[in-house]
Design a protein around this motif. Structure first.
Motif, PDB file in Angstrom:
ATOM      1  N   PRO A 141     -66.752  74.333 -59.217  1.00  0.00           N
ATOM      2  CA  PRO A 141     -65.387  74.054 -58.737  1.00  0.00           C
ATOM      3  C   PRO A 141     -64.650  75.323 -58.329  1.00  0.00           C
ATOM      4  CG  PRO A 141     -65.790  73.147 -60.949  1.00  0.00           C
ATOM      5  CD  PRO A 141     -66.901  74.088 -60.652  1.00  0.00           C
ATOM      6  N   THR A 142     -63.603  75.120 -57.541  1.00  0.00           N
ATOM      7  CA  THR A 142     -62.670  76.202 -57.250  1.00  0.00           C
ATOM      8  C   THR A 142     -61.255  75.693 -57.500  1.00  0.00           C
ATOM      9  OG1 THR A 142     -62.265  75.669 -54.914  1.00  0.00           O
ATOM     10  CG2 THR A 142     -64.168  77.061 -55.409  1.00  0.00           C
ATOM     11  N   THR A 143     -60.361  76.639 -57.749  1.00  0.00           N
ATOM     12  CA  THR A 143     -58.948  76.283 -57.796  1.00  0.00           C
ATOM     13  C   THR A 143     -58.508  75.915 -56.388  1.00  0.00           C
ATOM     14  OG1 THR A 143     -58.318  78.596 -57.426  1.00  0.00           O
ATOM     15  CG2 THR A 143     -58.476  77.833 -59.719  1.00  0.00           C
ATOM     16  N   LYS A 144     -57.460  75.119 -56.282  1.00  0.00           N
ATOM     17  CA  LYS A 144     -56.923  74.738 -54.971  1.00  0.00           C
ATOM     18  C   LYS A 144     -55.601  75.463 -54.796  1.00  0.00           C
ATOM     19  CE  LYS A 144     -55.749  70.735 -52.133  1.00  0.00           C
ATOM     20  NZ  LYS A 144     -56.382  71.322 -50.941  1.00  0.00           N
ATOM     21  N   ALA A 145     -55.661  76.590 -54.104  1.00  0.00           N
ATOM     22  CA  ALA A 145     -54.480  77.435 -53.970  1.00  0.00           C
ATOM     23  C   ALA A 145     -53.568  76.943 -52.859  1.00  0.00           C
ATOM     24  CB  ALA A 145     -54.912  78.874 -53.682  1.00  0.00           C
ATOM     25  N   SER A 146     -52.256  76.925 -53.128  1.00  0.00           N
ATOM     26  CA  SER A 146     -51.285  76.594 -52.078  1.00  0.00           C
ATOM     27  C   SER A 146     -51.229  77.705 -51.042  1.00  0.00           C
ATOM     28  CB  SER A 146     -49.898  76.378 -52.689  1.00  0.00           C
ATOM     29  OG  SER A 146     -49.919  75.313 -53.612  1.00  0.00           O
ATOM     30  N   GLU A 147     -51.378  78.936 -51.517  1.00  0.00           N
ATOM     31  CA  GLU A 147     -51.420  80.092 -50.633  1.00  0.00           C
ATOM     32  C   GLU A 147     -52.513  81.034 -51.122  1.00  0.00           C
ATOM     33  OE1 GLU A 147     -47.642  81.966 -50.453  1.00  0.00           O
ATOM     34  OE2 GLU A 147     -46.591  80.226 -49.646  1.00  0.00           O
ATOM     35  N   GLY A 148     -53.062  81.824 -50.195  1.00  0.00           N
ATOM     36  CA  GLY A 148     -54.068  82.795 -50.586  1.00  0.00           C
ATOM     37  C   GLY A 148     -55.424  82.152 -50.802  1.00  0.00           C
ATOM     38  N   HIS A 149     -56.232  82.812 -51.616  1.00  0.00           N
ATOM     39  CA  HIS A 149     -57.627  82.425 -51.774  1.00  0.00           C
ATOM     40  C   HIS A 149     -57.822  81.447 -52.922  1.00  0.00           C
ATOM     41  CE1 HIS A 149     -59.124  85.449 -48.918  1.00  0.00           C
ATOM     42  NE2 HIS A 149     -58.228  86.267 -49.436  1.00  0.00           N
ATOM     43  N   ASP A 150     -58.706  80.447 -52.687  1.00  0.00           N
ATOM     44  CA  ASP A 150     -59.198  79.638 -53.797  1.00  0.00           C
ATOM     45  C   ASP A 150     -60.103  80.527 -54.651  1.00  0.00           C
ATOM     46  OD1 ASP A 150     -57.936  77.523 -52.536  1.00  0.00           O
ATOM     47  OD2 ASP A 150     -59.761  76.784 -51.588  1.00  0.00           O
ATOM     48  N   GLU A 151     -60.162  80.234 -55.948  1.00  0.00           N
ATOM     49  CA  GLU A 151     -60.961  81.047 -56.861  1.00  0.00           C
ATOM     50  C   GLU A 151     -61.958  80.179 -57.608  1.00  0.00           C
ATOM     51  OE1 GLU A 151     -60.777  84.250 -57.028  1.00  0.00           O
ATOM     52  OE2 GLU A 151     -58.887  84.646 -55.951  1.00  0.00           O
ATOM     53  N   ASP A 152     -63.173  80.733 -57.827  1.00  0.00           N
ATOM     54  CA  ASP A 152     -64.154  80.035 -58.645  1.00  0.00           C
ATOM     55  C   ASP A 152     -63.592  79.796 -60.045  1.00  0.00           C
ATOM     56  OD1 ASP A 152     -65.963  80.130 -56.572  1.00  0.00           O
ATOM     57  OD2 ASP A 152     -67.086  81.844 -57.364  1.00  0.00           O
ATOM     58  N   ILE A 153     -63.958  78.648 -60.639  1.00  0.00           N
ATOM     59  CA  ILE A 153     -63.504  78.330 -61.980  1.00  0.00           C
ATOM     60  C   ILE A 153     -64.536  77.420 -62.636  1.00  0.00           C
ATOM     61  CG2 ILE A 153     -62.135  76.310 -61.274  1.00  0.00           C
ATOM     62  CD1 ILE A 153     -60.021  77.157 -63.386  1.00  0.00           C
ATOM     63  N   SER A 154     -64.672  77.520 -63.935  1.00  0.00           N
ATOM     64  CA  SER A 154     -65.656  76.702 -64.646  1.00  0.00           C
ATOM     65  C   SER A 154     -65.020  75.411 -65.146  1.00  0.00           C
ATOM     66  CB  SER A 154     -66.222  77.475 -65.839  1.00  0.00           C
ATOM     67  OG  SER A 154     -65.206  77.692 -66.813  1.00  0.00           O
ATOM     68  N   ARG A 155     -65.871  74.449 -65.473  1.00  0.00           N
ATOM     69  CA  ARG A 155     -65.381  73.204 -66.092  1.00  0.00           C
ATOM     70  C   ARG A 155     -64.599  73.526 -67.364  1.00  0.00           C
ATOM     71  NH1 ARG A 155     -69.015  68.777 -69.343  1.00  0.00           N
ATOM     72  NH2 ARG A 155     -69.676  67.927 -67.343  1.00  0.00           N
ATOM     73  N   GLU A 156     -65.153  74.423 -68.182  1.00  0.00           N
ATOM     74  CA  GLU A 156     -64.523  74.760 -69.462  1.00  0.00           C
ATOM     75  C   GLU A 156     -63.116  75.328 -69.254  1.00  0.00           C
ATOM     76  OE1 GLU A 156     -68.706  74.237 -69.821  1.00  0.00           O
ATOM     77  OE2 GLU A 156     -67.601  75.646 -68.531  1.00  0.00           O
ATOM     78  N   GLU A 157     -62.958  76.171 -68.218  1.00  0.00           N
ATOM     79  CA  GLU A 157     -61.650  76.780 -67.970  1.00  0.00           C
ATOM     80  C   GLU A 157     -60.667  75.751 -67.407  1.00  0.00           C
ATOM     81  OE1 GLU A 157     -59.049  79.984 -68.325  1.00  0.00           O
ATOM     82  OE2 GLU A 157     -61.064  79.606 -69.143  1.00  0.00           O
ATOM     83  N   ILE A 158     -61.148  74.841 -66.589  1.00  0.00           N
ATOM     84  CA  ILE A 158     -60.299  73.761 -66.070  1.00  0.00           C
ATOM     85  C   ILE A 158     -59.726  72.947 -67.223  1.00  0.00           C
ATOM     86  CG2 ILE A 158     -60.330  71.557 -64.815  1.00  0.00           C
ATOM     87  CD1 ILE A 158     -62.400  72.881 -62.916  1.00  0.00           C
ATOM     88  N   LEU A 159     -60.573  72.607 -68.172  1.00  0.00           N
ATOM     89  CA  LEU A 159     -60.127  71.800 -69.309  1.00  0.00           C
ATOM     90  C   LEU A 159     -59.250  72.624 -70.249  1.00  0.00           C
ATOM     91  CD1 LEU A 159     -63.399  69.784 -70.102  1.00  0.00           C
ATOM     92  CD2 LEU A 159     -61.446  69.125 -68.676  1.00  0.00           C
ATOM     93  N   ARG A 160     -59.604  73.895 -70.457  1.00  0.00           N
ATOM     94  CA  ARG A 160     -58.820  74.743 -71.365  1.00  0.00           C
ATOM     95  C   ARG A 160     -57.404  74.916 -70.843  1.00  0.00           C
ATOM     96  NH1 ARG A 160     -56.808  79.559 -72.284  1.00  0.00           N
ATOM     97  NH2 ARG A 160     -57.369  80.357 -70.209  1.00  0.00           N
ATOM     98  N   GLN A 161     -57.268  75.093 -69.513  1.00  0.00           N
ATOM     99  CA  GLN A 161     -55.949  75.284 -68.925  1.00  0.00           C
ATOM    100  C   GLN A 161     -55.203  73.969 -68.715  1.00  0.00           C
ATOM    101  OE1 GLN A 161     -55.793  77.798 -65.420  1.00  0.00           O
ATOM    102  NE2 GLN A 161     -57.456  79.104 -66.153  1.00  0.00           N
ATOM    103  N   GLY A 162     -55.882  72.859 -68.924  1.00  0.00           N
ATOM    104  CA  GLY A 162     -55.242  71.563 -68.726  1.00  0.00           C
ATOM    105  C   GLY A 162     -54.967  71.254 -67.255  1.00  0.00           C
ATOM    106  N   ILE A 163     -55.746  71.840 -66.351  1.00  0.00           N
ATOM    107  CA  ILE A 163     -55.552  71.590 -64.921  1.00  0.00           C
ATOM    108  C   ILE A 163     -55.871  70.132 -64.599  1.00  0.00           C
ATOM    109  CG2 ILE A 163     -56.322  72.233 -62.596  1.00  0.00           C
ATOM    110  CD1 ILE A 163     -56.958  75.017 -63.728  1.00  0.00           C
ATOM    111  N   VAL A 164     -56.900  69.616 -65.258  1.00  0.00           N
ATOM    112  CA  VAL A 164     -57.293  68.207 -65.135  1.00  0.00           C
ATOM    113  C   VAL A 164     -57.648  67.720 -66.533  1.00  0.00           C
ATOM    114  CG1 VAL A 164     -58.898  66.560 -64.059  1.00  0.00           C
ATOM    115  CG2 VAL A 164     -58.242  68.645 -62.820  1.00  0.00           C
ATOM    116  N   SER A 165     -57.275  66.484 -66.857  1.00  0.00           N
ATOM    117  CA  SER A 165     -57.641  65.943 -68.169  1.00  0.00           C
ATOM    118  C   SER A 165     -59.151  65.763 -68.251  1.00  0.00           C
ATOM    119  CB  SER A 165     -56.958  64.593 -68.409  1.00  0.00           C
ATOM    120  OG  SER A 165     -57.546  63.582 -67.601  1.00  0.00           O
ATOM    121  N   GLU A 166     -59.695  65.774 -69.460  1.00  0.00           N
ATOM    122  CA  GLU A 166     -61.141  65.635 -69.617  1.00  0.00           C
ATOM    123  C   GLU A 166     -61.635  64.305 -69.051  1.00  0.00           C
ATOM    124  OE1 GLU A 166     -64.677  66.157 -72.956  1.00  0.00           O
ATOM    125  OE2 GLU A 166     -62.586  66.080 -73.596  1.00  0.00           O
ATOM    126  N   GLN A 167     -60.900  63.238 -69.297  1.00  0.00           N
ATOM    127  CA  GLN A 167     -61.311  61.928 -68.786  1.00  0.00           C
ATOM    128  C   GLN A 167     -61.378  61.921 -67.263  1.00  0.00           C
ATOM    129  OE1 GLN A 167     -58.805  58.675 -70.051  1.00  0.00           O
ATOM    130  NE2 GLN A 167     -59.903  57.159 -68.834  1.00  0.00           N
TER     131      GLN A 167
END
Length: 311
Positions: A141-167
């Motif tokens: 996955p990558t982050t979805k940036a409103s401006e600038g560059h998208d960045e690589d991100i792991s599943r674990e970091e997505i869940l840790r940051q609460g960007i998307v719920s686990e379900q």
């Protein structure tokens, strides 16, 4: 070299507007209208000149593949009233892009060749060559940036940051794999290999939908099946259908979107070449002749036509 670089409509019931790298989006109460312009981006930078017919190519390819996969994953589309226009459900967009890779190519290869063996939390085996298949497709996955560059991100970091719920995230992964499998089958029917792609998702009324575009040359990379094994065995570059040829031209001319770098001059000849390559992509992917809109000499008429099909 006329092209549809942007639109600037103001509709009576319009509630908002967003200009992305390539698309102009008009918001209404519960729907949105997406206009695929001829802008082109690479390395998260919008290039200075637009590419004639590119928006039509992307919109019509996306329309075909969204319809072909609607039984696999629900999608946002309500109608496609014009070659450059899609009308769809207004969804709350997830702030990640789901990238799935079946082969070591593009960004993944650039990272691997630099010595990295972990990409977005996924461990990669040693000994792979550029364009080799992975043992099984990987999600990076990558982050979805409103401006600038998208960045690589792991599943674990997505869940840790609460960007998307686990379900929801588990559902996004399941949908991503299902779409990639179906896309692989559809590509094989056209003598192509779906190498990697990205999907975007949103949610409306508790339902997750795939949104934006799928399996276009901007969002995906395809290899020609014929000769793949021979080229790989001989260490030769693969014949591919994707926007990678634009990225490679930029890299060869000293541009990767980094600070201080200048976009190389895009001559009329280069614009024509890129336009013709997009039309080739359309015809190879869909197996039919591309019928271009007649707007090269009448851009104002095209704008009027688009507006009429939105509202």
């Amino acid at each position: 070299m006329q092209a549809l670089k942007e639109t600037n409509f103001h509709f009576p019931e319009q509630t908002g507007f967003y200009r992305g790298k390539v698309r102009d989006v008009y918001y209404f109460k519960d729907k949105l209208a997406l206009v695929a312009t001829d802008r082109i981006s690479a390395f998260d930078v919008v290039l200075p000149r637009a590419i004639p017919y590119k928006g039509q190519v992307l919109n019509q390819i996306a329309a075909t593949f969204l319809e072909a996969t609607a039984h696999v994953v629900p999608n946002w589309v309500l109608s496609q009233p014009a070659p450059n226009v899609t009308i769809g459900r207004q969804c709350e967009t997830f702030k990640v892009e789901m990238v799935i890779r079946g082969y070591l190519a593009g960004h993944a290869w650039r990272e691997y060749s630099a010595g990295k063996r972990t990409l977005c939390g996924v461990t990669l085996p040693d000994g792979l060559r550029e364009n080799d298949p992975f043992p099984e497709p990987i999600i990076t996955p990558t982050t979805k940036a409103s401006e600038g560059h998208d960045e690589d991100i792991s599943r674990e970091e997505i869940l840790r940051q609460g960007i998307v719920s686990e379900q929801d995230y588990l559902q996004l992964e399941a949908y991503t794999r299902a779409l990639f499998q179906k896309g692989t089958e559809l590509a094989a029917e056209r003598g192509l290999i779906l190498v990697d792609t990205k999907y975007e998702f949103g949610k409306a009324d508790g339902q997750i939908y795939v949104i934006d575009e799928i399996h276009t040359p901007d969002s995906s990379r395809f290899f020609y099946s014929e000769g793949y094994e021979e080229r790989q065995a001989n260490g030769q570059p693969q014949r591919q259908l994707s926007k990678e040829f634009v990225r490679q031209w930029l890299i060869e001319n000293g541009f990767q979107g980094k600070d201080g770098q200048q976009v190389p001059e895009m001559t009329d000849a280069k614009i024509t070449e890129i336009s013709q390559r997009y039309i080739e992509l359309y015809e190879q992917l869909l197996g039919k002749q591309f019928v271009p809109q007649d707007y090269a000499s009448q851009p104002d008429t095209l704008q009027e036509s688009i507006a009429a099909n939105i509202f």
